[in-house]
Design a protein around this motif. Structure first.
Motif, PDB file in Angstrom:
ATOM      1  N   ILE A  15     -56.087  47.174  68.620  1.00  0.00           N
ATOM      2  CA  ILE A  15     -56.439  46.023  67.766  1.00  0.00           C
ATOM      3  C   ILE A  15     -57.299  45.030  68.521  1.00  0.00           C
ATOM      4  N   LYS A  16     -56.941  44.734  69.771  1.00  0.00           N
ATOM      5  CA  LYS A  16     -57.727  43.784  70.567  1.00  0.00           C
ATOM      6  C   LYS A  16     -59.126  44.317  70.849  1.00  0.00           C
ATOM      7  N   ALA A  17     -59.238  45.626  71.133  1.00  0.00           N
ATOM      8  CA  ALA A  17     -60.562  46.207  71.382  1.00  0.00           C
ATOM      9  C   ALA A  17     -61.424  46.150  70.130  1.00  0.00           C
ATOM     10  N   SER A  18     -60.820  46.413  68.958  1.00  0.00           N
ATOM     11  CA  SER A  18     -61.574  46.338  67.704  1.00  0.00           C
ATOM     12  C   SER A  18     -62.032  44.913  67.426  1.00  0.00           C
ATOM     13  N   ALA A  46     -33.311  61.902  70.409  1.00  0.00           N
ATOM     14  CA  ALA A  46     -32.983  60.483  70.580  1.00  0.00           C
ATOM     15  C   ALA A  46     -33.868  59.837  71.632  1.00  0.00           C
ATOM     16  N   ALA A  47     -34.223  60.618  72.672  1.00  0.00           N
ATOM     17  CA  ALA A  47     -35.082  60.074  73.726  1.00  0.00           C
ATOM     18  C   ALA A  47     -36.474  59.764  73.215  1.00  0.00           C
ATOM     19  N   CYS A  48     -36.918  60.507  72.150  1.00  0.00           N
ATOM     20  CA  CYS A  48     -38.256  60.251  71.604  1.00  0.00           C
ATOM     21  C   CYS A  48     -38.349  58.865  70.979  1.00  0.00           C
ATOM     22  N   HIS A  49     -37.169  58.324  70.559  1.00  0.00           N
ATOM     23  CA  HIS A  49     -37.182  57.007  69.933  1.00  0.00           C
ATOM     24  C   HIS A  49     -36.509  55.964  70.830  1.00  0.00           C
ATOM     25  N   SER A  50     -36.621  56.165  72.151  1.00  0.00           N
ATOM     26  CA  SER A  50     -36.040  55.216  73.088  1.00  0.00           C
ATOM     27  C   SER A  50     -36.842  53.924  73.082  1.00  0.00           C
ATOM     28  N   PRO A  51     -36.260  52.798  73.551  1.00  0.00           N
ATOM     29  CA  PRO A  51     -37.001  51.522  73.598  1.00  0.00           C
ATOM     30  C   PRO A  51     -38.280  51.607  74.430  1.00  0.00           C
ATOM     31  N   VAL A  52     -38.264  52.373  75.516  1.00  0.00           N
ATOM     32  CA  VAL A  52     -39.466  52.484  76.352  1.00  0.00           C
ATOM     33  C   VAL A  52     -40.596  53.154  75.591  1.00  0.00           C
ATOM     34  N   TYR A  53     -40.226  54.220  74.843  1.00  0.00           N
ATOM     35  CA  TYR A  53     -41.252  54.922  74.053  1.00  0.00           C
ATOM     36  C   TYR A  53     -41.824  54.014  72.962  1.00  0.00           C
ATOM     37  N   ASN A  54     -40.948  53.292  72.267  1.00  0.00           N
ATOM     38  CA  ASN A  54     -41.421  52.398  71.213  1.00  0.00           C
ATOM     39  C   ASN A  54     -42.299  51.288  71.762  1.00  0.00           C
ATOM     40  N   GLN A  55     -41.922  50.752  72.929  1.00  0.00           N
ATOM     41  CA  GLN A  55     -42.727  49.699  73.545  1.00  0.00           C
ATOM     42  C   GLN A  55     -44.100  50.226  73.949  1.00  0.00           C
ATOM     43  N   THR A  56     -44.132  51.468  74.447  1.00  0.00           N
ATOM     44  CA  THR A  56     -45.423  52.061  74.828  1.00  0.00           C
ATOM     45  C   THR A  56     -46.317  52.228  73.615  1.00  0.00           C
ATOM     46  N   GLU A  57     -45.749  52.728  72.502  1.00  0.00           N
ATOM     47  CA  GLU A  57     -46.538  52.872  71.285  1.00  0.00           C
ATOM     48  C   GLU A  57     -47.048  51.519  70.793  1.00  0.00           C
ATOM     49  N   SER A  58     -46.208  50.498  70.894  1.00  0.00           N
ATOM     50  CA  SER A  58     -46.627  49.152  70.471  1.00  0.00           C
ATOM     51  C   SER A  58     -47.760  48.633  71.341  1.00  0.00           C
ATOM     52  N   ASN A  59     -47.686  48.892  72.664  1.00  0.00           N
ATOM     53  CA  ASN A  59     -48.762  48.449  73.564  1.00  0.00           C
ATOM     54  C   ASN A  59     -50.073  49.140  73.247  1.00  0.00           C
ATOM     55  N   VAL A  60     -50.008  50.433  72.917  1.00  0.00           N
ATOM     56  CA  VAL A  60     -51.233  51.168  72.579  1.00  0.00           C
ATOM     57  C   VAL A  60     -51.868  50.592  71.322  1.00  0.00           C
ATOM     58  N   VAL A  61     -51.032  50.295  70.316  1.00  0.00           N
ATOM     59  CA  VAL A  61     -51.555  49.724  69.070  1.00  0.00           C
ATOM     60  C   VAL A  61     -52.167  48.350  69.325  1.00  0.00           C
TER      61      VAL A  61
END
Length: 532
Positions: free
Chosen positions: A36-39, A17-32
């Motif tokens: 996209i911005k770098a590309s 459950a911790a793997c899908h916590s809001p903090v983890y999801n937000q971090t993955e979204s920031n990386v994506v």
């Protein structure tokens, strides 16, 4: 036993459950988002570097934007006049023209103008044409203000120079003057550390002391006459010249060409790749595999002996290699569109895919820099880390107010600077770029501790170990081609043993061999829209 299984299941559930916590999801979204911005930024930079089309078509009504002068010349300039004379003074013709134009015309001469210069004229036409013919034959210039004709033998003109104030001094390469780490690029530098590299006596560098302002003044003095004067002002980045009109025109042409060359710019893209080679490639990268990967691509991979490896784009006029001979190089702006598709294919993508067949490839650094023509630019991406260079202990004997002896320690810190330092000096000649590149690639391996002295008051210092890769490259490539610098290999072997599990079958003993190779890709692109 059931309680233990319940605790284990609950722990696993909480972990998942911790793997899908809001903090983890937000971090993955920031990386994506960052990817996209770098590309998008890279795509915009590539599009900005493309040359502008020779023909632009704009829909809509045509509007003539040519400026219209509101200044009206005096009407007497259109009066008819006849001039005939053989080797007569200049003052005679100027007086006849003034009388033929209007009885109220006033003629003035600049101080220093010689009115006795002999001129031959045979002219029939307007007064304006007579003045222009007399100016061309005498070498003087005239200006009309109302009913006054002012003749000048010398003209003063100020030109703006497309350059910054000051001179430029640079040293690219290894100085070879001492035994310390004195490479001008500065990578892999360790302060308070002296090496004993035997190659210090053999070095290669490029040293220069450039002064555009001094060269400009010396060149203009050779163009103007002995009566002419030139004043160079670095504070206003301008030059003022006073001389005869013909010489002023020559100076104007020279400065226009100089400003054009000084204003040229080069966008240099640098990519540092690191390839962890597999065991099948212990002798390094197999470049034949790389060459075969480019056979069916819109690029030509040139790898002839005696020339640097380059990646060049194919155009319809380019012939494919025949019997192993390399095709001529054609400029490329980083990407090409495959026939029948709309997707641009970067040349480095094909290279990375071919390298992944031999190992794991990663991009270590990807800096970009814009360089002016004949000017040095620096890219420095480094990491600084402190360490204990030396420790000096001082023991004060007991006595006086101090009943016991005291020990004081003086620590001298050091600094390890590792990373990438790149010096680039471009010279633009039409569509070719003469490139001087000096680079240092370095990284820290280990920092070991060395202890000495008595057990009661031991002293410890830290001994850093770094690896360095230097190259001093001079080459000539076309705009948009990619220069490949390779051969920076690092082979290391390590063996470890677990103190608890001493059996190899249980994983207590292990060994590892690392075979890495660093590849540097340099792509210079002439920025066509930056010339003056």
């Amino acid at each position: 036993m059931l309680k233990r299984w319940m605790v284990l299941l609950l722990t696993t559930a909480f972990t998942l459950a911790a793997c899908h916590s809001p903090v983890y999801n937000q971090t993955e979204s920031n990386v994506v988002d960052v990817k996209i911005k770098a590309s998008e930024a890279r795509r915009k930079s590539d599009n900005d570097a493309k040359p502008e089309p020779a023909l632009k078509v704009k829909d809509g009504m045509y509007v003539d934007t040519t400026p219209i002068s509101l200044h009206h010349s005096p009407s007497w300039l259109q009066n008819r006049i006849v001039l005939r004379g053989d080797q007569l003074p200049f003052s005679y013709y100027s007086r006849v023209i003034a009388n033929g134009a209007n009885n109220h015309i006033l003629t003035k001469f600049q101080p220093g103008l010689d009115p006795t210069v002999n001129v031959t004229m045979n002219y029939t036409g307007t007064v304006k044409g007579a003045l222009e013919l007399l100016a061309s034959k005498s070498g003087y210039v005239f200006s009309v203000a109302g009913n006054t004709v002012y003749w000048q033998a010398y003209v003063t003109r100020t030109f703006d120079i497309a350059f910054m104030p000051g001179d430029t001094d640079y040293l690219m390469g290894k100085s070879g003057q001492d035994s310390s780490n004195s490479s001008s690029a500065g990578g892999g530098m360790v302060s308070n550390y002296v090496n004993s590299d035997s190659a210090n006596s053999e070095y290669s560098n490029l040293k220069g002391a450039l002064s555009v302002w001094r060269d400009l003044e010396n060149t203009i003095k050779q163009i103007i006459s002995s009566e002419g004067k030139v004043v160079v002002s670095q504070s206003t980045t301008s030059v003022t010249v006073r001389d005869k009109p013909a010489n002023i025109e020559l100076v104007a042409r020279f400065i226009t060409n100089l400003n054009h060359n000084l204003s040229k710019q080069v966008l240099v893209k640098v990519q540092v790749l690191e390839v962890n080679l597999e065991n099948d490639y212990n002798f390094g990268i197999d470049w034949q595999i790389i060459a075969r990967a480019f056979n069916k691509s819109p690029f030509v991979f040139n790898g002839n002996y005696g020339t640097p490896l380059t990646i060049t784009a194919l155009t319809p006029q380019t012939a494919l290699p025949v019997n192993g001979a390399a095709a001529p190089t054609i400029p490329v702006i980083g990407t090409q569109v495959l026939p029948g598709t709309d997707n641009p294919v970067p040349s480095y993508t094909i290279l990375v895919n071919a390298l992944n067949q031999q190992g794991k490839t990663s991009i270590v650094s990807e800096p970009r820099v814009v360089c002016l023509n004949n000017q040095v630019s620096v890219v420095r991406i480094v990491t600084s880390e402190g360490y204990v260079a030396s420790v000096q202990n001082t023991t004060l004997a007991a006595g006086g107010t101090a009943p016991t002896s005291t020990v004081t320690s003086q620590i001298t810190p050091g600094t390890i600077v590792t990373g990438l330092t790149l010096y680039i000096l471009p010279k633009i000649l039409r569509d070719k770029i003469y490139l001087q590149v000096n680079a240092d690639l370095s990284n820290k391996v280990t920092i070991s501790t060395f202890t000495t002295g008595p057990s009661s008051s031991p002293s410890s210092v830290q001994l850093p170990t770094i690896t360095e890769k230097h190259f001093n490259q001079r080459s000539m490539i076309k705009s948009g081609d990619t220069l490949i610098l390779s051969g920076f290999r690092q082979v290391s072997n390590s063996a470890n043993a677990n103190q608890v599990l001493t059996s190899q079958a249980l994983g207590g003993k292990a060994s590892q061999m690392l075979n890495k190779e660093t590849i540097v890709l340099i792509t210079p692109i002439i920025l066509t829209g930056s010339t003056a």
